[in-house]
Write an enzyme that holds these catalytic residues in place. Sequence first.
Site, short mmCIF file in Angstrom:
data_model
loop_
_atom_site.label_atom_id
_atom_site.label_comp_id
_atom_site.label_asym_id
_atom_site.label_seq_id
_atom_site.Cartn_x
_atom_site.Cartn_y
_atom_site.Cartn_z
CB ILE A 14 -1.03 -0.01 1.16
CG1 ILE A 14 -2.11 1.03 0.94
CG2 ILE A 14 -0.37 0.17 2.51
CD1 ILE A 14 -2.93 0.85 -0.32
CB SER A 36 10.63 -0.94 5.96
OG SER A 36 9.51 -1.72 5.67
NE ARG A 37 9.81 -6.92 9.17
CZ ARG A 37 8.99 -7.95 9.10
NH1 ARG A 37 9.00 -8.87 10.03
NH2 ARG A 37 8.13 -8.05 8.11
CE LYS A 90 -8.48 -1.54 5.73
NZ LYS A 90 -8.22 -2.65 4.73
CG ASP A 168 -7.48 -6.14 4.94
OD1 ASP A 168 -6.84 -5.49 5.77
OD2 ASP A 168 -7.39 -5.94 3.70
P1 NAP Z 1 2.13 -5.77 3.22
O1 NAP Z 1 2.72 -5.26 1.96
O2 NAP Z 1 1.99 -7.24 3.41
O3 NAP Z 1 2.87 -5.20 4.52
C1 NAP Z 1 3.41 -3.91 4.60
C2 NAP Z 1 4.80 -3.99 5.18
O4 NAP Z 1 4.74 -4.19 6.58
C3 NAP Z 1 5.61 -5.16 4.67
O5 NAP Z 1 6.19 -4.91 3.42
C4 NAP Z 1 6.65 -5.35 5.76
O6 NAP Z 1 7.78 -4.55 5.49
C5 NAP Z 1 5.91 -4.85 6.99
N1 NAP Z 1 5.58 -6.02 7.81
C6 NAP Z 1 5.03 -7.18 7.42
N2 NAP Z 1 4.93 -8.03 8.44
C7 NAP Z 1 5.45 -7.40 9.50
C8 NAP Z 1 5.67 -7.76 10.85
N3 NAP Z 1 5.39 -9.00 11.28
N4 NAP Z 1 6.22 -6.85 11.68
C9 NAP Z 1 6.56 -5.65 11.23
N5 NAP Z 1 6.40 -5.25 9.96
C10 NAP Z 1 5.84 -6.11 9.11
O7 NAP Z 1 0.68 -5.16 3.45
P2 NAP Z 1 -0.12 -3.98 2.71
O8 NAP Z 1 -0.99 -4.58 1.68
O9 NAP Z 1 0.79 -2.87 2.35
O10 NAP Z 1 -1.09 -3.57 3.92
C11 NAP Z 1 -0.60 -2.87 5.06
C12 NAP Z 1 -1.78 -2.21 5.75
O11 NAP Z 1 -2.41 -1.33 4.81
C13 NAP Z 1 -2.86 -3.20 6.21
O12 NAP Z 1 -3.40 -2.79 7.43
C14 NAP Z 1 -3.91 -3.12 5.12
O13 NAP Z 1 -5.20 -3.41 5.60
C15 NAP Z 1 -3.80 -1.66 4.70
N6 NAP Z 1 -4.24 -1.43 3.32
C16 NAP Z 1 -3.82 -2.25 2.30
C17 NAP Z 1 -4.37 -2.05 1.02
C18 NAP Z 1 -3.93 -2.91 -0.15
O14 NAP Z 1 -4.56 -2.83 -1.20
N7 NAP Z 1 -2.89 -3.71 -0.06
C19 NAP Z 1 -5.27 -1.03 0.78
C20 NAP Z 1 -5.61 -0.18 1.82
C21 NAP Z 1 -5.09 -0.40 3.09
P3 NAP Z 1 9.25 -5.04 5.97
O15 NAP Z 1 9.33 -6.50 5.72
O16 NAP Z 1 10.16 -4.22 5.13
O17 NAP Z 1 9.30 -4.70 7.43
#
Ligand code: NAP
Length: 308
Positions: A14, A36-37, A90, A168
């Site tokens: 995101i 970020s890790r 969110k 979600d």
């Molecule tokens: P994601 O790419 O899976 O996660 C975002 C980043 O968080 C990962 O790249 C990782 O970065 C870090 N992360 C993952 N697991 C972690 C852990 N155990 N501890 C600490 N950091 C961790 O997810 P995303 O789709 O971007 O979603 C993130 C948030 O945005 C969620 O709450 C989601 O509901 C919201 N969101 C997503 C979307 C969508 O379309 N994807 C839309 C609106 C809102 P590092 O490995 O570099 O730490």
Amino acid sequence: MSAINLAIVGVGKIVRDQHLPSIAANGDFKLVATASRHGTVDGIPAYTSIEAMLEAEPSIDAVSLCMPPQYRYEAAYKALVAGKHVFLEKPPGATLSEVADLQELADKQGASLFASWHSRYAAAVEAAKSFLASTTMKNMHVIWKEDVRHWHPNQEWIWQAGGLGVFDPGINALSIVTHILPKPMFLTAATLEFPENRDAPVAADLYFRNADHVPVHAEFDWLQTGKQSWDIIAETEAGRMELNEGGSKLSVNGELKFSAPEAEYPALYRRFAEIIKAGTSDVDLAPLRHVADAFMLGKRKVVDAFYD
Ligand code: NAP
């Protein structure tokens, strides 16, 4: 006021899809660091933990926390203790109580806390709210059905406890519904379907009503292939209102009333700047409360295992 120095924590999907372009286009913010890790942003100082970033970059005014919800509280707590304004993706947290705790801390620190709900900023949402305020609603039907394999491939956290599963995306529908309904609703019955190998639901069937006994039925399904549905339909005394495509199109009795290109995240960052300048917070927990109610009241049905 000079630009707000912003840092991003949790550089993932995101952030790349929405946060980075929205921040770049908003003169109120300057991206100065990431934590970020693994993820980094070209040309921006990168740290692997929020602690290291806050220590090394004292000029940071605000942080956007974009990691999965189960890991957001610790980062938010550290940022608020350091006196930073905080944008929560969110859902704002894994539990209601942890977000209430952050709210109290933000007030104490004089910092702004923003529990963002991007779908509330979809183009036609305000028009739908005005329409419902101008008439009497008889019932509402929410259909949020999408293909998890397409939208969330291999996202393990989303299937773990606290990842919310189908809620979600479903919480996006609830963030719109709670914003446009003239009166608050509450849950009366629910069925949640859990794949036998997962800790979060793949489908949910939810029945709400308000104090006037007006029913709201919501169907969330994560196994929808083909046409994706993000629709909210209300029968009213002024006719049938349809809010389609995730809140971006409004029609009444089949006639298109409002439609505009998607611009949810630019609006979120405008709102974040606005509350920082005003010295306030914006935290509405109603959508998360409904999800918590569904887990509390809902019947649990075990269904076929889910594999990506
Ligand atoms: P994601 O790419 O899976 O996660 C975002 C980043 O968080 C990962 O790249 C990782 O970065 C870090 N992360 C993952 N697991 C972690 C852990 N155990 N501890 C600490 N950091 C961790 O997810 P995303 O789709 O971007 O979603 C993130 C948030 O945005 C969620 O709450 C989601 O509901 C919201 N969101 C997503 C979307 C969508 O379309 N994807 C839309 C609106 C809102 P590092 O490995 O570099 O730490």
